[in-house]
Scaffold this motif. Structure first.
Motif, PDB file in Angstrom:
ATOM      1  N   ARG A 154       0.831  -1.351  -0.081  1.00  0.00           N
ATOM      2  CA  ARG A 154      -0.039   0.074   0.041  1.00  0.00           C
ATOM      3  C   ARG A 154       0.843   1.253   0.000  1.00  0.00           C
ATOM      4  NH1 ARG A 154      -5.110  -1.549   0.701  1.00  0.00           N
ATOM      5  NH2 ARG A 154      -5.456  -3.632   1.812  1.00  0.00           N
ATOM      6  N   LEU A 155       2.098   1.175   0.489  1.00  0.00           N
ATOM      7  CA  LEU A 155       3.146   2.211   0.676  1.00  0.00           C
ATOM      8  C   LEU A 155       3.720   2.420  -0.799  1.00  0.00           C
ATOM      9  CD1 LEU A 155       4.107   2.585   4.240  1.00  0.00           C
ATOM     10  CD2 LEU A 155       2.458   4.040   3.020  1.00  0.00           C
ATOM     11  N   SER A 156       3.973   1.248  -1.245  1.00  0.00           N
ATOM     12  CA  SER A 156       4.922   1.204  -2.600  1.00  0.00           C
ATOM     13  C   SER A 156       4.691   2.006  -3.698  1.00  0.00           C
ATOM     14  CB  SER A 156       4.866  -0.031  -3.250  1.00  0.00           C
ATOM     15  OG  SER A 156       3.353  -0.607  -3.580  1.00  0.00           O
ATOM     16  N   PRO A 157       3.499   2.639  -3.887  1.00  0.00           N
ATOM     17  CA  PRO A 157       3.558   3.822  -4.879  1.00  0.00           C
ATOM     18  C   PRO A 157       4.558   5.183  -4.491  1.00  0.00           C
ATOM     19  CG  PRO A 157       0.992   3.165  -4.204  1.00  0.00           C
ATOM     20  CD  PRO A 157       2.211   2.627  -3.441  1.00  0.00           C
ATOM     21  N   LEU A 158       4.971   5.306  -3.341  1.00  0.00           N
ATOM     22  CA  LEU A 158       5.692   6.437  -2.977  1.00  0.00           C
ATOM     23  C   LEU A 158       7.313   6.051  -3.499  1.00  0.00           C
ATOM     24  CD1 LEU A 158       6.824   8.978  -1.986  1.00  0.00           C
ATOM     25  CD2 LEU A 158       6.894   7.728   0.362  1.00  0.00           C
ATOM     26  N   TYR A 159       7.604   4.811  -3.434  1.00  0.00           N
ATOM     27  CA  TYR A 159       8.732   4.231  -3.429  1.00  0.00           C
ATOM     28  C   TYR A 159       9.084   3.824  -4.896  1.00  0.00           C
ATOM     29  CZ  TYR A 159       8.870   4.276   1.374  1.00  0.00           C
ATOM     30  OH  TYR A 159       8.383   4.947   2.756  1.00  0.00           O
ATOM     31  N   ILE A 160       7.834   3.563  -5.879  1.00  0.00           N
ATOM     32  CA  ILE A 160       8.045   3.342  -7.277  1.00  0.00           C
ATOM     33  C   ILE A 160       8.223   4.816  -7.927  1.00  0.00           C
ATOM     34  CG2 ILE A 160       6.740   2.746  -9.065  1.00  0.00           C
ATOM     35  CD1 ILE A 160       5.240   0.839  -7.631  1.00  0.00           C
ATOM     36  N   TRP A 161       7.536   5.590  -7.176  1.00  0.00           N
ATOM     37  CA  TRP A 161       7.740   7.000  -7.795  1.00  0.00           C
ATOM     38  C   TRP A 161       9.193   7.768  -7.547  1.00  0.00           C
ATOM     39  CZ3 TRP A 161       3.909   9.752 -10.467  1.00  0.00           C
ATOM     40  CH2 TRP A 161       4.002  11.028 -10.741  1.00  0.00           C
ATOM     41  N   MET A 162       9.514   7.413  -6.325  1.00  0.00           N
ATOM     42  CA  MET A 162      11.085   7.690  -6.068  1.00  0.00           C
ATOM     43  C   MET A 162      12.050   6.935  -7.191  1.00  0.00           C
ATOM     44  SD  MET A 162      10.626   7.818  -1.931  1.00  0.00           S
ATOM     45  CE  MET A 162      12.397   7.666  -1.693  1.00  0.00           C
ATOM     46  N   MET A 163      11.776   5.853  -7.158  1.00  0.00           N
ATOM     47  CA  MET A 163      12.659   4.955  -8.259  1.00  0.00           C
ATOM     48  C   MET A 163      12.839   5.376  -9.527  1.00  0.00           C
ATOM     49  SD  MET A 163      12.604   0.913  -8.757  1.00  0.00           S
ATOM     50  CE  MET A 163      11.073   0.803  -9.512  1.00  0.00           C
ATOM     51  N   VAL A 164      11.627   5.898  -9.958  1.00  0.00           N
ATOM     52  CA  VAL A 164      11.474   6.322 -11.218  1.00  0.00           C
ATOM     53  C   VAL A 164      12.201   7.634 -11.477  1.00  0.00           C
ATOM     54  CG1 VAL A 164      10.202   6.882 -13.366  1.00  0.00           C
ATOM     55  CG2 VAL A 164       9.856   4.715 -11.888  1.00  0.00           C
ATOM     56  N   PHE A 165      11.813   8.543 -10.861  1.00  0.00           N
ATOM     57  CA  PHE A 165      12.076   9.955 -10.974  1.00  0.00           C
ATOM     58  C   PHE A 165      13.280  10.241 -10.373  1.00  0.00           C
ATOM     59  CE2 PHE A 165       7.724   9.973 -11.696  1.00  0.00           C
ATOM     60  CZ  PHE A 165       7.742  11.198 -12.853  1.00  0.00           C
ATOM     61  N   PHE A 166      13.979   9.561  -9.359  1.00  0.00           N
ATOM     62  CA  PHE A 166      15.174   9.823  -8.864  1.00  0.00           C
ATOM     63  C   PHE A 166      16.543   9.723  -9.907  1.00  0.00           C
ATOM     64  CE2 PHE A 166      14.687  10.534  -3.989  1.00  0.00           C
ATOM     65  CZ  PHE A 166      13.630  11.247  -4.028  1.00  0.00           C
ATOM     66  N   ILE A 167      16.060   8.598 -10.728  1.00  0.00           N
ATOM     67  CA  ILE A 167      17.224   8.277 -11.687  1.00  0.00           C
ATOM     68  C   ILE A 167      17.078   9.015 -12.872  1.00  0.00           C
ATOM     69  CG2 ILE A 167      17.304   6.018 -10.632  1.00  0.00           C
ATOM     70  CD1 ILE A 167      15.854   5.009 -12.946  1.00  0.00           C
ATOM     71  N   GLN A 168      15.993  10.108 -13.038  1.00  0.00           N
ATOM     72  CA  GLN A 168      16.139  10.536 -14.046  1.00  0.00           C
ATOM     73  C   GLN A 168      17.162  11.945 -14.201  1.00  0.00           C
ATOM     74  OE1 GLN A 168      14.237   9.800 -16.923  1.00  0.00           O
ATOM     75  NE2 GLN A 168      13.790   8.136 -15.305  1.00  0.00           N
ATOM     76  N   PRO A 169      17.860  12.218 -15.084  1.00  0.00           N
ATOM     77  CA  PRO A 169      19.042  13.166 -15.134  1.00  0.00           C
ATOM     78  C   PRO A 169      18.141  14.578 -14.986  1.00  0.00           C
ATOM     79  CG  PRO A 169      19.472  12.031 -16.916  1.00  0.00           C
ATOM     80  CD  PRO A 169      18.082  11.493 -16.368  1.00  0.00           C
ATOM     81  N   HIS A 170      17.079  15.007 -15.703  1.00  0.00           N
ATOM     82  CA  HIS A 170      16.417  16.151 -15.638  1.00  0.00           C
ATOM     83  C   HIS A 170      15.343  16.203 -14.330  1.00  0.00           C
ATOM     84  CE1 HIS A 170      14.344  19.848 -16.705  1.00  0.00           C
ATOM     85  NE2 HIS A 170      13.135  19.342 -16.747  1.00  0.00           N
ATOM     86  N   LYS A 171      15.653  16.860 -13.407  1.00  0.00           N
ATOM     87  CA  LYS A 171      14.964  17.083 -12.180  1.00  0.00           C
ATOM     88  C   LYS A 171      14.218  18.229 -11.894  1.00  0.00           C
ATOM     89  CE  LYS A 171      17.918  13.542 -10.011  1.00  0.00           C
ATOM     90  NZ  LYS A 171      19.014  13.238 -10.946  1.00  0.00           N
ATOM     91  N   GLU A 172      13.143  18.199 -11.499  1.00  0.00           N
ATOM     92  CA  GLU A 172      12.543  19.653 -11.049  1.00  0.00           C
ATOM     93  C   GLU A 172      11.525  19.299  -9.483  1.00  0.00           C
ATOM     94  OE1 GLU A 172      10.135  21.899 -13.696  1.00  0.00           O
ATOM     95  OE2 GLU A 172      11.524  20.849 -15.577  1.00  0.00           O
TER      96      GLU A 172
END
Length: 397
Positions: A154-172
């Motif tokens: 139930r908490l995994s949406p947060l960590y999936i989001w972090m895993m995907v966006f944290f590795i992107q070079p372009h961050k905002e």
């Protein structure tokens, strides 16, 4: 962000239809990448519960109800068949350049940014899976009533989001907005798990000791969060409020006047903060990307693709204004001398051309300590930060 918490809350309450509707609206009307938070839900509904018919029926119905009107409105205003969410995906994922041409950040960007916004709650959110796992193991060892491990899914949406966006070079910063409520939720569950671990470990020492430590933990975390949050809020205000206030110094005029920006193009909050008959203009600076252009107010203005548009973040002279025609200039004075041949001269020092009509202190970030510019520390922080003047300049007659 609001639809994400609506989706999570309805999913947890097994209101699957409302969960599907929330994620459909969030994906199509909000941002297509918001669909990422639904991956654990899909596993729960399709793999664990096998509700294929229910999911297919309501997904199709809600998607059609939202996507068709959206495509019709977009197509009408753009003058051609358009589905904006699809364009966003194609540009950011399937183009050769992706979003990286708008800048890249270090791998620590989100960790630092989220600490500034959530401080100790962000630390607890990161540790939440470990605290929940530790509580589960401790319950097993002590043969106590074991809590359900469904909370991981139930908490995994947060960590999936972090895993995907944290590795992107372009961050905002705004890329994390959709899961802000989940950071708070994970932080709260993490603290609850820590308190329960405390109770289990210290119960042999007596209920009074366990209760005392529990209160110290609970009130201590709350006090740290409130203190750092207030310190951050006040630091943001005293250090950076100048761009919001500086435009109040323009005089009331019946004729159109031009308020110009050079190196401060990215800080000024917008033309809504100046009178209606004033125009915000951009003069040359060191910035080498595309600048905003005025909206085409003709009847078919939304359908026109101007020759100065591009999707490669390339500058165009159309957006630049003649400095000689500026009536006002908004500029930051960091104490440097006026260098007329520089693209970003300190206009405040050009006393032959400009006069200062309003001046507000503004933090000089490059000359200030990173911690003390982020958090306000009374009596100490002032020694480690430096202020310049954020000026509204008027052209001399």
């Amino acid at each position: 962000m609001f639809l994400t918490i609506a989706f999570v809350s309805t999913w947890w309450q097994k209101q699957y239809k409302m969960a599907i509707l929330s994620i459909v609206i969030s994906t199509f009307v909000g941002w297509p990448f918001a669909a990422l938070v639904s991956l654990p839900f899909l596993y729960n509904v399709l793999v664990q519960k096998r509700l294929f018919r229910m999911f297919a029926y309501w997904s199709f119905l809600f998607a059609a109800s939202v996507a068709v009107p959206l495509a019709m409105v977009d197509s009408y205003f753009y003058g051609k068949l358009t589905f904006a969410p699809l364009n966003i995906v194609l540009y950011n994922i399937f183009s050769q350049h992706g979003p990286n041409l708008f800048g890249v950040e270090s791998k620590y960007f989100y960790f630092i940014n989220l600490f500034l916004n959530f401080n100790i709650v962000w630390c607890f959110a990161l540790l939440c899976p470990f605290f929940i796992a530790a509580k589960y193991v401790l319950q097993k060892l002590t043969k106590a009533k074991v809590s359900s491990t469904d909370v991981f899914w139930r908490l995994s949406p947060l960590y999936i989001w972090m895993m995907v966006f944290f590795i992107q070079p372009h961050k905002e910063e705004r890329f994390i907005f959709p899961v802000y409520p989940l950071i708070s939720l994970s932080g709260a569950l993490s603290l609850i798990s820590l308190l329960q671990i405390n109770d289990q470990i210290l119960q042999r020492c007596g209920k009074n000791i366990a209760r005392l430590i529990r209160r110290l933990l609970m009130y201590g975390v709350t006090a740290v969060f409130i203190t750092l949050s207030l310190s951050r809020l006040y630091a943001l205000y005293i250090n950076y409020h100048a761009p919001m206030d500086i435009s109040s110094g323009v005089d009331v005029s019946p004729v159109v006047k031009n308020v110009c920006l050079g190196k401060e193009w990215h800080r000024f909050p917008g033309s809504f903060f100046i009178p209606n008959n004033y125009r915000l203009r951009f003069v040359p600076s060191h910035f080498r990307g595309i600048l905003p252009a005025y909206f085409d107010e003709t009847e078919a203005g939304t359908t026109v693709v101007h020759n100065y548009f591009n999707d490669m973040n390339q500058p165009n002279s159309h957006m630049l204004f003649d400095l000689a025609r500026c009536d006002y200039m908004i500029d930051f004075d960091n104490g440097a001398d006026f260098a007329p041949n520089d693209d970003e001269p300190n206009y405040s020092k050009d006393s032959a051309t400009w006069k200062i009509v309003q001046s507000i202190p503004f933090l000089d970030a490059s000359s200030s300590h990173s911690f003390y510019r982020a958090f306000y520390v009374p009596n100490i922080g002032q020694q480690y930060v430096k202020f310049g003047n954020y000026n509204l300049l008027a052209k001399k007659e």
